[in-house]
Write a protein that holds these residues in place. Structure first.
Motif, PDB file in Angstrom:
ATOM      1  N   GLN A  56       0.826  -1.205   0.000  1.00 20.14           N
ATOM      2  CA  GLN A  56       0.000   0.000   0.000  1.00 20.14           C
ATOM      3  C   GLN A  56       0.862   1.257   0.000  1.00 20.14           C
ATOM      4  N   SER A  59       2.438   1.752  -3.375  1.00 16.70           N
ATOM      5  CA  SER A  59       1.442   2.276  -4.322  1.00 16.70           C
ATOM      6  C   SER A  59       1.237   3.777  -4.113  1.00 16.70           C
ATOM      7  N   GLU A  60       1.196   4.217  -2.851  1.00 15.08           N
ATOM      8  CA  GLU A  60       1.050   5.640  -2.563  1.00 15.08           C
ATOM      9  C   GLU A  60       2.253   6.423  -3.067  1.00 15.08           C
ATOM     10  N   LYS A  63       1.942   6.775  -6.908  1.00 13.77           N
ATOM     11  CA  LYS A  63       0.941   7.764  -7.286  1.00 13.77           C
ATOM     12  C   LYS A  63       1.447   9.184  -7.025  1.00 13.77           C
ATOM     13  N   SER A  64       2.115   9.369  -5.896  1.00 11.53           N
ATOM     14  CA  SER A  64       2.611  10.701  -5.540  1.00 11.53           C
ATOM     15  C   SER A  64       3.664  11.171  -6.525  1.00 11.53           C
ATOM     16  N   LYS A 200       3.526  14.989   0.248  1.00 12.35           N
ATOM     17  CA  LYS A 200       2.859  13.690   0.331  1.00 12.35           C
ATOM     18  C   LYS A 200       3.833  12.570   0.001  1.00 12.35           C
ATOM     19  N   ALA A 204       5.086   9.485   2.421  1.00 15.47           N
ATOM     20  CA  ALA A 204       4.934   8.084   2.013  1.00 15.47           C
ATOM     21  C   ALA A 204       6.271   7.368   2.029  1.00 15.47           C
TER      22      ALA A 204
END
Length: 425
Positions: A56, A59-60, A63-64, A200, A204
């Motif tokens: 998870q 994945s974050e 995306k960031s 962000k 992460a």
């Protein structure tokens, strides 16, 4: 070192104590066995939960970093738009100065005409007619005054037209300035968005590094990422080669067809002219093809650096206990332009785990260069780029702690030392 919680430490200690007790006791009860099995089950569940959490977080992070790349690309385009608007404003200001100069000249000319009309007022056309002057003199005077009136009207009309142009020019300048200010505000907003996305991403990344399984899996993931990326590049190269072979067959068939048609239709003089045109087109195509498919082997030791900066990690040096660097890592600043070391076609452009935002170029003859850890990419797969073109903006994607460019050069799937190909500084 792993950061185990107090509860987890106590659980592990209890498990070890129980295991020692069981091993050294002569009798193992069913309760002891059930307790051990329960501990193993709990450990497996904890590991599975940690792996799920790690996926998870990864994945974050992906995306960031993709969001950062998108915002950075938009910000770069906005800078170009602002520069174009500034150039347009300079041109408008030059035009305004020229119109003001024209207006001053026209006003001076009109003033002279009015003074001239006033000075000749004593012998106007009405007096000549009432005094019954000679007819030829009256006709000449009438023509003269008509000329003066027409000239004055033309000057007044020209002056009015100039003033209208000035007004329109000023309105255009006002709109341009407003547009420029709007672009500037958009630029500041995009920069704010970029800062937010970076924050962000950093959070992460920090969370990912705190995960107790991350360090255990890091070496395996580096190996897996490298193998997966190389497999993807190999597949893309094979596909492109297949397309080139198919295109070459079609081109050869078309060339034969064109030759037969030209031979059947052309007469002596027309055939010579057609042949000259065909030769010129062939030369242009050959020059373009040569420029696009430059022979990289002949440029060994002469390639320009993709970016300025200090080499942090050299080819072949230890990356971890089981992994060595297959390229070089160059220190750089965020947002610096990454340039193609040679002409080629974009083989891959996108996010790849372990390498961040990656762009790879196919230089023909099985030579590939790869540029990783970028902030954003400026070209997409299939695009042709020339030597020195800016292909990406540098950053620290892929989980890097500092702004770095990863540069790799391979031939037939085998990585080579880039420092032997790059020119000496």
């Amino acid at each position: 070192m792993f950061n185990l919680s107090n509860d987890r430490k106590l659980s592990c200690l209890a498990f070890i104590a129980l295991l020692i007790t069981v091993l050294f006791s002569q009798t193992v009860t069913a309760a002891n066995l059930n307790t051990i099995q329960q501990q193993i089950k709990e450990n497996k569940q904890t590991k599975a939960q940690q792996q799920k959490q790690q996926k998870q977080l990864e994945s974050e992070l992906e995306k960031s970093e993709k969001a950062v790349a998108s915002v950075a690309l938009t910000a770069n385009q906005t800078k170009t738009d602002i520069e174009q608007q500034r150039n347009a404003l300079v041109n408008l200001q030059k035009e305004t100065r020229q119109l003001n100069e024209d207006k001053a000249i026209q006003q001076s000319l009109l003033q002279q005409q009015l003074v001239s009309a006033y000075m000749t007022g004593e012998n106007d056309l009405v007096k000549l007619i009432l005094n019954q002057e000679d007819l030829s003199k009256v006709v000449r005077a009438r023509s003269y005054y008509k000329y003066l009136n027409d000239a004055r009207l033309e000057s007044i009309e020209s002056l009015h037209e100039t003033e209208q142009k000035l007004l329109k020019n000023q309105e255009s300048q006002t709109k341009t300035l407003a547009s420029l200010e709007k672009l500037y505000e958009q630029q500041k907003q995009r920069q704010a968005n970029l800062t937010t996305e970076k924050s962000k991403r950093d959070k992460a990344l920090q969370a990912l590094r705190k995960d107790i399984n991350y360090q255990n899996n890091k070496i395996a993931k580096l190996n897996n990422s490298e193998k997966a990326l190389r497999a993807r590049l190999k597949k893309a190269a094979e596909e492109r080669k297949r397309q080139q072979v198919a295109a070459a067959k079609i081109a050869a068939a078309q060339a034969i067809k064109n030759k037969n048609i030209a031979k059947a239709k052309a007469q002596a003089e027309a055939k010579a002219a057609a042949q000259t045109t065909a030769n010129s087109q062939a030369n242009n195509q050959a020059n373009r093809q040569t420029k696009t498919n430059s022979k990289l082997a002949s440029l060994k030791g002469k390639l320009k650096w993709p970016i300025e900066g200090r080499v942090l990690h050299s080819f072949g040096s230890s990356r971890s206990s089981q992994v060595k660097w297959k390229g070089i890592a160059i220190a750089t600043n965020e947002g610096e332009k990454v340039r193609a070391v040679a002409t080629g076609r974009v083989l891959f452009a996108g996010y790849f785990k372990g390498y961040g935002m990656v762009i790879a170029l196919d230089h023909s003859d099985n030579y590939i260069t790869l540029y990783g850890y970028n902030q954003t990419l400026l070209y997409k797969a299939g695009d042709v780029v020339l030597e020195g073109d800016a292909i990406a903006l540098a950053g620290h994607s892929g989980g890097q702690e500092r702004n770095t460019l990863y540069f790799e050069l391979s031939h037939k799937g085998t990585a080579e030392d880039p420092l032997r190909w790059l020119s000496r500084r």
